[in-house]
Enzyme design. Structure first.
Site, PDB file in Angstrom:
ATOM      1  N   ASP A 137     132.097  63.006   1.075  1.00  0.00           N
ATOM      2  CA  ASP A 137     132.507  63.479  -0.243  1.00  0.00           C
ATOM      3  C   ASP A 137     132.373  64.990  -0.395  1.00  0.00           C
ATOM      4  O   ASP A 137     133.312  65.675  -0.792  1.00  0.00           O
ATOM      5  CB  ASP A 137     131.673  62.768  -1.318  1.00  0.00           C
ATOM      6  CG  ASP A 137     131.992  63.248  -2.719  1.00  0.00           C
ATOM      7  OD1 ASP A 137     132.908  62.697  -3.342  1.00  0.00           O
ATOM      8  OD2 ASP A 137     131.328  64.204  -3.186  1.00  0.00           O
ATOM      9  N   ALA A 165     135.184  62.745  -4.968  1.00  0.00           N
ATOM     10  CA  ALA A 165     136.198  62.500  -3.935  1.00  0.00           C
ATOM     11  C   ALA A 165     136.150  61.055  -3.455  1.00  0.00           C
ATOM     12  O   ALA A 165     137.190  60.406  -3.291  1.00  0.00           O
ATOM     13  CB  ALA A 165     136.007  63.463  -2.766  1.00  0.00           C
ATOM     14  N   ASP A 166     134.952  60.526  -3.225  1.00  0.00           N
ATOM     15  CA  ASP A 166     134.802  59.128  -2.827  1.00  0.00           C
ATOM     16  C   ASP A 166     135.403  58.189  -3.865  1.00  0.00           C
ATOM     17  O   ASP A 166     136.155  57.267  -3.546  1.00  0.00           O
ATOM     18  CB  ASP A 166     133.317  58.781  -2.666  1.00  0.00           C
ATOM     19  CG  ASP A 166     132.768  59.136  -1.300  1.00  0.00           C
ATOM     20  OD1 ASP A 166     133.562  59.282  -0.360  1.00  0.00           O
ATOM     21  OD2 ASP A 166     131.541  59.274  -1.179  1.00  0.00           O
ATOM     22  N   LEU A 167     135.024  58.407  -5.108  1.00  0.00           N
ATOM     23  CA  LEU A 167     135.431  57.485  -6.173  1.00  0.00           C
ATOM     24  C   LEU A 167     136.930  57.526  -6.429  1.00  0.00           C
ATOM     25  O   LEU A 167     137.570  56.484  -6.601  1.00  0.00           O
ATOM     26  CB  LEU A 167     134.653  57.798  -7.454  1.00  0.00           C
ATOM     27  CG  LEU A 167     133.143  57.545  -7.372  1.00  0.00           C
ATOM     28  CD1 LEU A 167     132.442  58.065  -8.611  1.00  0.00           C
ATOM     29  CD2 LEU A 167     132.861  56.055  -7.184  1.00  0.00           C
TER      30      LEU A 167
END
Length: 393
Positions: A137, A165-167
């Site tokens: 992320d 960024a991950d989510l």
């Protein structure tokens, strides 16, 4: 599980940590049968100590069934392909080359089930100069420009306080999978859905990206102030801080009325939106001089009555105690067999006719081995025990 608007779909979940699980959680919450596939005898790095009691794990992997399966074993891969025959969706967030080494890439699986919809989340994409790099992320936040516009000027780059960024990559993967499933109703064929942390984070740059793409302007850090609109930022009060977002001339005039500083409306430095942005330090100082004279609660009451966008700045415990947050039911209870009643973050989507349903706790590794292998593949208990002894499951 097995009820809800997505109950007709079966999802095989090969994901871990956050980006992939964020995608699969959308299917699990809305009723799809989600089978989380884990390596026998391994404690993944998103499940410390092998215990599903870890708080983050409970939120990320709720509403799933868990089986163990050794994909590196020939019989394990064969069992996986049998599951694929009966599934609608497969989701993975390995490094791009891993699925090919295991022989479970999209082209391999579509030979078994042409209707399979295959979702891949990676750090940087499935090909290109960075595709084999490990993608996390914070790395995506840095490359996308996110950290260059976050934080106070002159203080150096700053990451966001959540794995944005991950989510977002997980959400975009879920959207792509839904689109592919809808398209499958017309074509009868599955397809490969791809997204990455980098692509998703660049999409999230939104107007900051457009400042460069259209205007050739490289945005910088503006701290708590809005990059282009003023006064929009954080202001001190008698007992803390508050947010004020007085965009446009009308709302600015209302703010000046509430603050009892009508002279600011006619001040030549603050007559227009561009002028207020250009003279932000002087304007912020004038507003702060007034906001310091009352408490946050007093100002919020006064500003809301006049239609000036504002709000408190809450800690996590205060946020979930907020009456509007409670009304929206963003804290959802789950009954855990050992922990009792626990709470997880609720879904931010409300459907007018379809309820979310009761949430189930995240499973222990292999908790549903007998149930899944018997019901989906027809394996009898003796066969399941033999495969377990061989290290296949």
């Amino acid at each position: 599980m097995g009820h809800g608007p997505l109950s007709r779909f079966t999802v095989l979940d090969l994901t871990r940590v956050r980006s992939g699980p964020a995608a699969v959680r959308q299917f699990a919450d809305w009723g799809a049968t989600v089978i989380k596939i884990e390596e026998p005898g391994q404690a993944p790095d998103d499940k410390p100590g092998g215990s599903a009691q870890f708080a983050d794990y409970q939120n990320t992997h709720r509403n799933k069934r868990s089986i163990t399966l050794n994909l590196k074993h020939p019989e394990g891969r064969a069992l996986f392909l049998e599951l694929v025959r009966k599934a609608d969706v497969v989701v993975e967030n390995y490094r791009p080359n891993v699925k090919f080494k295991l022989g479970i890439d999209y082209e391999s699986l579509r030979k078994v089930n042409p209707r399979i919809v295959y979702g891949s989340v990676s750090g940087f994409g499935q090909d290109g100069p960075y595709h084999e790099r490990p993608g996390l992320d914070q790395i995506a936040q840095g490359i996308s420009g996110m950290m260059s516009v976050t934080g106070e000027p002159g203080r150096g780059p700053m990451r966001a306080g959540i794995p944005v960024a991950d989510l977002t990559a997980g959400l975009f993967c879920a959207i792509g999978l839904m689109v592919a499933l809808l398209e499958r109703e017309v074509s009868g064929q599955g397809q490969w859905v791809q997204t990455s942390l980098l692509q998703s984070q660049l999409w999230m740059m939104d107007f900051q990206a457009m400042r460069w793409l259209m205007n050739g302007e490289v945005p910088g850090q503006s701290g708590n102030d809005h990059p282009t609109s003023s006064p929009t930022g954080v202001f001190p009060t008698q007992d803390g801080y508050m947010n004020i977002a007085a965009m446009g001339n009308d709302i600015f005039a209302r703010l000046c009325k509430v603050l009892e500083v009508p002279e600011l409306i006619a001040d030549e430095r603050f007559l227009t939106v561009p002028l207020r942005a250009r003279n932000r330090p002087a304007l912020n100082a004038a507003i702060a001089e007034r906001t310091l004279t009352r408490t946050t609660g007093e100002w919020i009451g006064r500003m809301n009555r006049e239609g000036v966008p504002c709000g408190p700045i809450l800690s996590m415990n205060e946020a979930f105690a907020d009456p509007q947050v409670e009304h929206l039911r963003m804290s959802q209870p789950i009954e855990h067999p050992r922990l009792g009643t626990i709470s997880v973050v609720g879904q931010p989507v409300i459907l007018s006719r379809t309820s979310l349903g009761e949430l189930a706790p995240a499973p222990e590794s292999g908790e549903h081995n007998h149930d899944v292998y018997r019901s989906l593949l027809g394996l009898d208990p003796a066969r399941i025990e033999a495969l377990t002894a061989q290290g296949v499951i």
